[in-house]
Design an enzyme around this catalytic site. Structure first.
Site, PDB file in Angstrom:
ATOM      1  N   ARG A   1      41.472  26.341  32.614  1.00  0.00           N
ATOM      2  CA  ARG A   1      41.080  26.707  33.969  1.00  0.00           C
ATOM      3  C   ARG A   1      42.123  26.213  34.959  1.00  0.00           C
ATOM      4  NH1 ARG A   1      37.557  23.903  35.678  1.00  0.00           N
ATOM      5  NH2 ARG A   1      37.033  22.688  33.840  1.00  0.00           N
TER       6      ARG A   1
ATOM      7  N   TYR B   1      41.933  33.504  30.549  1.00  0.00           N
ATOM      8  CA  TYR B   1      41.297  32.305  29.985  1.00  0.00           C
ATOM      9  C   TYR B   1      39.814  32.212  30.358  1.00  0.00           C
ATOM     10  CZ  TYR B   1      39.768  27.622  29.124  1.00  0.00           C
ATOM     11  OH  TYR B   1      39.022  26.565  28.701  1.00  0.00           O
ATOM     12  N   GLY B   2      39.000  31.859  29.392  1.00  0.00           N
ATOM     13  CA  GLY B   2      37.539  31.683  29.526  1.00  0.00           C
ATOM     14  C   GLY B   2      37.017  31.524  30.945  1.00  0.00           C
TER      15      GLY B   2
ATOM     16  N   LYS C   1      31.487  30.178  34.437  1.00  0.00           N
ATOM     17  CA  LYS C   1      31.572  29.207  35.528  1.00  0.00           C
ATOM     18  C   LYS C   1      31.507  29.891  36.896  1.00  0.00           C
ATOM     19  CE  LYS C   1      31.774  25.534  33.042  1.00  0.00           C
ATOM     20  NZ  LYS C   1      32.480  25.599  31.822  1.00  0.00           N
TER      21      LYS C   1
ATOM     22  N   HIS D   1      26.040  22.117  35.169  1.00  0.00           N
ATOM     23  CA  HIS D   1      26.972  22.071  34.026  1.00  0.00           C
ATOM     24  C   HIS D   1      26.347  21.183  32.942  1.00  0.00           C
ATOM     25  CE1 HIS D   1      31.443  21.257  32.691  1.00  0.00           C
ATOM     26  NE2 HIS D   1      30.935  22.282  32.049  1.00  0.00           N
TER      27      HIS D   1
ATOM     28  N   SER E   1      34.014  18.755  31.662  1.00  0.00           N
ATOM     29  CA  SER E   1      34.634  19.580  30.630  1.00  0.00           C
ATOM     30  C   SER E   1      35.312  18.721  29.561  1.00  0.00           C
ATOM     31  CB  SER E   1      35.663  20.496  31.283  1.00  0.00           C
ATOM     32  OG  SER E   1      35.037  21.225  32.311  1.00  0.00           O
TER      33      SER E   1
ATOM     34  N   CYS F   1      34.123  16.645  27.435  1.00  0.00           N
ATOM     35  CA  CYS F   1      33.638  15.266  27.324  1.00  0.00           C
ATOM     36  C   CYS F   1      32.498  15.134  26.325  1.00  0.00           C
ATOM     37  CB  CYS F   1      33.186  14.754  28.684  1.00  0.00           C
ATOM     38  SG  CYS F   1      34.572  14.305  29.731  1.00  0.00           S
ATOM     39  N   GLY F   2      32.209  16.189  25.574  1.00  0.00           N
ATOM     40  CA  GLY F   2      31.235  16.005  24.496  1.00  0.00           C
ATOM     41  C   GLY F   2      29.951  16.809  24.593  1.00  0.00           C
TER      42      GLY F   2
ATOM     43  N   ASN G   1      29.422  18.974  21.387  1.00  0.00           N
ATOM     44  CA  ASN G   1      29.096  18.062  20.293  1.00  0.00           C
ATOM     45  C   ASN G   1      27.657  17.579  20.373  1.00  0.00           C
ATOM     46  OD1 ASN G   1      31.500  17.102  18.448  1.00  0.00           O
ATOM     47  ND2 ASN G   1      32.330  17.635  20.450  1.00  0.00           N
TER      48      ASN G   1
ATOM     49  N   ASP H   1      26.488  24.338  27.755  1.00  0.00           N
ATOM     50  CA  ASP H   1      27.389  24.294  28.914  1.00  0.00           C
ATOM     51  C   ASP H   1      26.693  24.477  30.264  1.00  0.00           C
ATOM     52  OD1 ASP H   1      30.170  23.982  29.643  1.00  0.00           O
ATOM     53  OD2 ASP H   1      30.192  26.086  30.234  1.00  0.00           O
TER      54      ASP H   1
ATOM     55  N   SER I   1      42.448  24.459  22.764  1.00  0.00           N
ATOM     56  CA  SER I   1      42.153  25.655  21.965  1.00  0.00           C
ATOM     57  C   SER I   1      40.646  25.698  21.733  1.00  0.00           C
ATOM     58  CB  SER I   1      42.913  25.620  20.635  1.00  0.00           C
ATOM     59  OG  SER I   1      42.680  24.419  19.949  1.00  0.00           O
ATOM     60  N   ARG I   2      40.116  26.912  21.677  1.00  0.00           N
ATOM     61  CA  ARG I   2      38.650  27.045  21.664  1.00  0.00           C
ATOM     62  C   ARG I   2      38.186  28.117  20.694  1.00  0.00           C
ATOM     63  NH1 ARG I   2      35.524  24.713  26.324  1.00  0.00           N
ATOM     64  NH2 ARG I   2      37.021  23.376  27.350  1.00  0.00           N
TER      65      ARG I   2
ATOM     66  N   GLY J   1      27.142  12.125  15.755  1.00  0.00           N
ATOM     67  CA  GLY J   1      25.785  12.098  15.200  1.00  0.00           C
ATOM     68  C   GLY J   1      25.032  10.811  15.542  1.00  0.00           C
TER      69      GLY J   1
HETATM   70  P1  GTP Z   1      33.451  22.081  27.953  1.00  0.00           P
HETATM   71  O1  GTP Z   1      33.210  23.162  26.941  1.00  0.00           O
HETATM   72  O2  GTP Z   1      34.867  22.012  28.408  1.00  0.00           O
HETATM   73  O3  GTP Z   1      32.503  22.093  29.111  1.00  0.00           O
HETATM   74  O4  GTP Z   1      33.331  20.685  27.231  1.00  0.00           O
HETATM   75  P2  GTP Z   1      32.287  19.920  26.327  1.00  0.00           P
HETATM   76  O5  GTP Z   1      31.688  18.835  27.163  1.00  0.00           O
HETATM   77  O6  GTP Z   1      31.375  20.855  25.637  1.00  0.00           O
HETATM   78  O7  GTP Z   1      33.219  19.212  25.302  1.00  0.00           O
HETATM   79  P3  GTP Z   1      33.178  19.013  23.713  1.00  0.00           P
HETATM   80  O8  GTP Z   1      31.827  18.711  23.159  1.00  0.00           O
HETATM   81  O9  GTP Z   1      33.873  20.143  23.106  1.00  0.00           O
HETATM   82  O10 GTP Z   1      34.033  17.675  23.628  1.00  0.00           O
HETATM   83  C1  GTP Z   1      35.343  17.628  23.301  1.00  0.00           C
HETATM   84  C2  GTP Z   1      35.929  16.241  23.145  1.00  0.00           C
HETATM   85  O11 GTP Z   1      35.008  15.164  23.216  1.00  0.00           O
HETATM   86  C3  GTP Z   1      36.607  16.140  21.797  1.00  0.00           C
HETATM   87  O12 GTP Z   1      37.839  15.503  21.966  1.00  0.00           O
HETATM   88  C4  GTP Z   1      35.630  15.278  20.991  1.00  0.00           C
HETATM   89  O13 GTP Z   1      36.246  14.650  19.926  1.00  0.00           O
HETATM   90  C5  GTP Z   1      35.118  14.324  22.061  1.00  0.00           C
HETATM   91  N1  GTP Z   1      33.783  13.774  21.774  1.00  0.00           N
HETATM   92  C6  GTP Z   1      32.623  14.459  21.742  1.00  0.00           C
HETATM   93  N2  GTP Z   1      31.580  13.646  21.447  1.00  0.00           N
HETATM   94  C7  GTP Z   1      32.112  12.412  21.316  1.00  0.00           C
HETATM   95  C8  GTP Z   1      31.556  11.123  21.029  1.00  0.00           C
HETATM   96  O14 GTP Z   1      30.359  10.962  20.865  1.00  0.00           O
HETATM   97  N3  GTP Z   1      32.418  10.075  20.976  1.00  0.00           N
HETATM   98  C9  GTP Z   1      33.760  10.226  21.178  1.00  0.00           C
HETATM   99  N4  GTP Z   1      34.542   9.146  21.104  1.00  0.00           N
HETATM  100  N5  GTP Z   1      34.319  11.419  21.436  1.00  0.00           N
HETATM  101  C10 GTP Z   1      33.517  12.481  21.519  1.00  0.00           C
HETATM  102  C1  SPV Z   2      34.849  23.973  30.864  1.00  0.00           C
HETATM  103  O1  SPV Z   2      36.043  23.879  31.169  1.00  0.00           O
HETATM  104  O2  SPV Z   2      33.968  23.246  31.356  1.00  0.00           O
HETATM  105  C2  SPV Z   2      34.415  24.951  29.835  1.00  0.00           C
HETATM  106  C3  SPV Z   2      35.344  25.975  29.425  1.00  0.00           C
HETATM  107  O3  SPV Z   2      33.260  24.927  29.426  1.00  0.00           O
HETATM  108  S1  SPV Z   2      35.436  27.220  30.632  1.00  0.00           S
HETATM  109  O4  SPV Z   2      34.527  28.289  30.278  1.00  0.00           O
HETATM  110  O5  SPV Z   2      36.799  27.695  30.611  1.00  0.00           O
HETATM  111  O6  SPV Z   2      35.085  26.706  31.930  1.00  0.00           O
HETATM  112 MN    MN Z   3      32.048  23.549  30.616  1.00  0.00          MN
END
Ligand code: GTP
Ligand code: SPV
Ligand code: MN
Length: 593
Positions: free
Chosen positions: A75, A203-204, A212, A232, A254, A256-257, A260, A279, A375-376, A501
């Site tokens: 973005r 891009y997304g 968004k 968000h 974004s 930050c997990g 996951n 998201d 990369s996504r 986990g």
């Molecule tokens: P957007 O799609 O951009 O909104 O982001 P998101 O918040 O969905 O991010 P995502 O879950 O893809 O997190 C990506 C990053 O966070 C990666 O580098 C992961 O390894 C890290 N991450 C996620 N969960 C954890 C956790 O519990 N501990 C740690 N140390 N890193 C984490």
């Molecule tokens: C973010 O950046 O928070 C994402 C990916 O979830 S995007 O859809 O590009 O905003």
């Molecule tokens: Mn997001």
């Protein structure tokens, strides 16, 4: 031409300006998706590369590879504008341009921008069509990658056109990749016209305009006017060993997990996390005075690096799922021996023959990554083995806790329960996080990011905080608000908390608090767990490290308080008095002798 009079009119006007070779109305069917993939493999190109490349279908069913333009990988917040008639309404948190001036600029850039290309018209819903909270939308685009991504991320179908009929009750998204020139790239929002206009990026977040641009920036403005919230946030259901499911939302900036957490596979016996969204959450007040969440999307656009069977097994199962066609990988590396996608952190040894995200051969040099850090993958949420049975419930799910997180290597405890809604809103308003590769800027710098909405709030954040406070007053059963931080490091710079986990342990404590099963202790920052109530069995974290996750050193907080104050002061008299009062109370509780 009687049906969809307003849609037709807008499509015609747009075609006159963009001058495409042809116009294709999409219906979101699988048959059409297969055709679009073919077109992307054989006809459309970016920098002479085909848009899509088929991946190993045995190991990655329905998967295709996409490489973006090399300048178009995240973005671009500096090129994103919210064009309210009055700059004050956009606030210090948004770039602003006068709407008339913005349109003149975009009209100039869009003139003939689809020459030689196809203009795709995409009718889609954000939210389940039967939901009172859902919105009908039309996006126009000039690239198959975006058309296909929108099929995965939204509910695209002709029924949307039936819903719209002759009305002008639909959200417009006009998108063209232009010539990918970063100097001619703009993502502009016209909230009062329910219009997003984006040029120069595929891009997304810049190009999938339901995401968004509409579901957060414009929707947050609608929510402000109509009494709801667009956030968000992840939505998950946490099932306990007795089978009771507690629904929570989790805001995190974004990368930050969130993805996951949304897909978390519990390490605690008897606990299970059900996915509803990774998201975006739209939050409405139900007739019972509770807060209800729906996920307006149907897909996951998640960060690939770091995703593995160890960190996120559900995600890999989803990516290999076959239910919904297709799955996309963008800017990962490629294993040329097996024709499979690869990224840093994926299970197993580094393959011998890799090309990086730009197509160059790659042999593990120390200073570069094979996959772009942002990369996504793009995959349907219906592929998830942990999809909640409530996912398509038009009413949404009732929320018992709101969790606010961010990436903080220092200072911020693993988990804190706020004293009440107002304190929770303040804790959200002061939230900070270290920047990531999801947007183009310096990575790893601390910035304030209230409720993880800084880049997405479509109006003045001072008013946004007021809106949150007002929502709290209207809820007779408000969710409890918590903060979490998985990212605190020890003296050697390693993460103290194992994360992924194991985060279920923190969620369990939150659920226990919601259900009044355990007590908590009061501290200057809020309510902390009694360590005996935080199940750490089998984790082997020494007691002193565990304590470090909750350490408060008042003197270290002084710089933080100054930074928070500076941030909040930007909003001047639009900052609610209650937020200022909460700040003073926190400063008082942290007073050093
Ligand atoms: P957007 O799609 O951009 O909104 O982001 P998101 O918040 O969905 O991010 P995502 O879950 O893809 O997190 C990506 C990053 O966070 C990666 O580098 C992961 O390894 C890290 N991450 C996620 N969960 C954890 C956790 O519990 N501990 C740690 N140390 N890193 C984490
Ligand atoms: C973010 O950046 O928070 C994402 C990916 O979830 S995007 O859809 O590009 O905003
Ligand atoms: Mn997001």
């Amino acid at each position: 031409m009687v049906k969809n009079k307003k849609v037709q009119q807008w499509v015609n006007e747009t075609a006159n300006m963009c001058k495409p070779d042809k116009i294709v109305w999409c219906d979101g069917s699988e048959e059409e998706a297969r055709k679009l993939i073919e077109i992307g493999m054989k006809e459309e190109k970016i920098e002479n590369n085909p848009i899509f490349q088929e991946l190993n279908q045995k190991n990655w069913p329905n998967a295709y590879y996409h490489r973006s333009h090399p300048t178009d990988v995240a973005r671009t917040e500096h090129l994103t504008y919210v064009c309210h008639p009055d700059k004050e309404i956009a606030g210090p948190n948004n770039n602003w341009m006068d709407p008339k001036e913005a349109k003149e600029l975009l009209t100039k850039l869009s003139d003939g921008c689809m020459r030689g290309k196809t203009m795709y018209v995409l009718p889609y819903m954000m939210g389940h069509p039967d939901s009172p909270y859902a919105k009908a939308c039309i996006q126009i685009t000039d690239v198959s990658y975006v058309a296909i991504s929108m099929r995965i991320m939204t509910r695209m179908s002709n029924e949307v056109l039936e819903k719209i009929g002759d009305s002008d009750n639909f959200v417009k998204g006009l998108h063209s990749v232009g010539d990918f020139d970063p100097d001619k790239r703009f993502i502009m929002h016209f909230p009062d016209e329910h219009l997003v206009w984006s040029i120069g990026s595929g891009y997304g977040g810049n190009a999938l305009l339901g995401k968004k641009c509409f579901s957060l920036r414009i929707a947050s403005w609608l929510g402000y006017q109509e009494g709801w919230l667009a956030e968000h946030m992840v939505i998950v259901g946490i099932e306990d060993p007795k089978g009771k499911i507690t629904y929570v939302t989790v805001a995190m900036p974004s990368a930050c997990g969130k993805t996951n957490l949304a897909m978390l596979e519990s390490t605690l016996p008897g606990y299970k996390v059900w996915t509803l969204g990774d998201d975006i959450a739209w939050l409405n007040i139900g007739s019972d005075g509770r807060l209800y969440a729906i996920n307006p999307e149907t897909g996951l656009f998640g960060v690939a690096p770091g995703t593995s069977m160890k960190t996120n097994p559900n995600m890999l199962k989803t990516l290999k799922g076959e239910k919904f066609y297709p799955t996309l990988f963008t800017n990962t590396a490629l294993n040329t021996d097996t024709n499979e996608p690869w990224w840093e952190g994926l299970d197993g040894p580094v393959p011998k023959n890799l090309i990086d995200w730009q197509g160059k051969s790659w042999n593990s040099p120390q200073d570069t990554k094979a996959a772009h850090p942002n990369s996504r993958f793009t995959v349907s949420i219906y592929n998830s083995p942990a999809l909640s049975k409530e996912f398509d419930n038009p009413k949404g799910v009732p929320i018992s806790a709101i969790i606010l997180g961010g990436k903080r290597t220092q200072l911020i405890p693993l988990v804190v329960e706020t004293f009440n809604w107002q304190h929770g809103v303040f804790m959200g308003a002061r939230a900070g996080s270290e920047t990531t590769a999801a947007a183009i800027h310096k990575v790893g710098v601390l910035r304030r990011d209230p409720m993880a909405m800084l880049p997405f709030c479509g109006y003045n954040m001072g008013d946004y905080f007021r809106h949150w406070l007002n929502i709290g007053k209207k809820l007779t059963h408000p969710p409890k608000i918590f903060t979490v931080n998985w990212f605190r490091v020890d003296d050697n710079g390693g993460f103290i908390w194992p994360g992924f986990g194991e985060n279920i342990r923190v969620l369990k404590w939150i659920v226990d608090r919601v259900n009044n099963n355990v007590s908590a202790k009061s501290t200057p920052l809020g309510l902390f767990p009694n360590l005996k109530d935080l199940n750490c069995e089998g984790l082997n974290i020494p007691q002193d490290k565990l304590e470090k996750l909750f350490e408060i050193k008042p003197q270290e907080w002084q710089a933080e308080l100054e930074d928070i104050k500076k941030f909040l002061d930007q909003f001047g008299n639009r900052l609610p008095l209650e937020i200022r009062q909460e700040f003073e109370k926190l400063a008082d509780r942290l007073k050093t002798k």
